[in-house]
Write an enzyme that holds these catalytic residues in place. Sequence first.
Site, short mmCIF file in Angstrom:
data_model
loop_
_atom_site.label_atom_id
_atom_site.label_comp_id
_atom_site.label_asym_id
_atom_site.label_seq_id
_atom_site.Cartn_x
_atom_site.Cartn_y
_atom_site.Cartn_z
N SER A 179 0.39 -1.17 -0.48
CA SER A 179 0.06 -0.15 -0.06
C SER A 179 1.02 0.71 0.30
CB SER A 179 -0.91 -0.13 1.36
OG SER A 179 -2.32 0.73 0.68
N ASP A 345 -10.47 -5.24 -4.49
CA ASP A 345 -9.08 -4.12 -3.63
C ASP A 345 -10.04 -2.99 -3.89
OD1 ASP A 345 -7.19 -2.45 -2.33
OD2 ASP A 345 -5.70 -3.39 -2.50
N HIS A 378 -7.40 -5.38 -0.32
CA HIS A 378 -7.17 -4.55 0.48
C HIS A 378 -5.89 -5.57 1.19
CE1 HIS A 378 -4.13 -1.26 -0.51
NE2 HIS A 378 -4.49 -1.07 1.05
#
Length: 402
Positions: A179, A345, A378
């Site tokens: 991320s 995601d 995610h």
Amino acid sequence: MASTVVSLFSIVLLCITAAQGRKTFHLNNEWPTSYALINDVDGICKTMVETQGYTCEEHKVTTEDGYILSLQRMPMGRSGEKADKPPVLLQHGIFSDATTWLINSPDESLGFILADNGYDVWLANVRGTQYSNGHTSLNPNDKAYWDWSWDELAGYDLPAFVQYVYNYTGQRMHYAGHSLGTLMALAALSRGQELNMLRSAALLCPIAHMNQITSLPTKLAADIFIANDIYWLGISEFNPNGGAGSNFVEEICNKLNLNCANLMSLVTGPNCCLNSSKTVISSEPTATKNLIHLSQMIRTGKIAKYDYGDQGENMKHYGQPIPPPYVMTKISNDFPLFLSYGGQDMLSDLNDVQVLLNDLKDHDKNKLVVLFKKNYAHLDFVRAVNANQMVYDPMMAFFKIN
Ligand SMILES: *[C@@H]1O[C@H](CO)[C@@H](O)[C@H](O)[C@H]1NC(C)=O
Ligand SMILES: *[C@@H]1O[C@H](CO)[C@@H](O)[C@H](O)[C@H]1NC(C)=O
């Protein structure tokens, strides 16, 4: 902890677990008078690594702008045999810290898996997180301590970590980020930084272009930050566990008429493969300026330095009226990249990842591995119970040849 992190406005998650989060130093904004950086008694090595039977060392490094950051090193796997492969530097995402890589069992967590496979594992913790809250002259009660965004994470923290590991081991390293940890690397690489010390970079849930994000709470959060940036900049530290931060999360839930209990999947996407008995998610504070910077990207889709929203201010900081861009096409075509993203995601969303992949279309074909996981959202990339086979095995195969 972990991955939660990750994301931008995972903030939101916090509602879910605010009450169960790990202890942080900043409840009520009260920091211990001596905010000892590395506490050998309850630091990450002692609480998360040695408890699993692994050797662990605490390290610290000071950035050029004075932040004192911690790193944990796992120099060997559980067999006790010293690493015989290069160092790997693991970089967590937003609202998280190095515990991201350690939260599942040793057979499921990337930190332990790399150590057991012979890598010399280094876990980074960025400025503002509880184990990296030192500074040569400021302390976290000072507004000035929080005057940064990911520009500084990419421009100061990342170089300090990389240089430290390189100095200490004498070896070039692989990098793996999740991320925001991917944006830090992409920004640095696009400026040609660190190339001489890195062997490769593995990017899990790459964050670059962000304007096609699908999560409503995330989009609303971005709108609120931009609409009231002066107010929010006054808050300086954004701690989703307390004060203005947790009120903000509540406000989002109320406005959208959402049950905060579902927010984790509304923000990160429906994670397929988390261990339902591991519900504790700790959250680390970040700078409000960092959230505003990310909000600017959600609004524009551009990857550029923080926009002061005023040509004069931008001139003062950058010598030009608009913030300098980070140009993804400038990433060296022969630099080995492993990029993995998920079909579910909502932060590193499919459409935005496609734009990044298009930026990389001239990358040497044999230096770019793209791994798509249809069912992953995610958090799955750091927390899924099957991420070892799904993502980490292919990642290590990539490291081996680079
Ligand atoms: C790395 O080593 C160089 C040369 O000894 C030194 O100047 C520098 O401060 C070191 N940097 C870090 C982050 O350890
Ligand atoms: C889930 O976590 C629990 C508690 O830590 C553990 O006992 C169990 O083995 C984990 N399940 C899986 C599939 O990893």
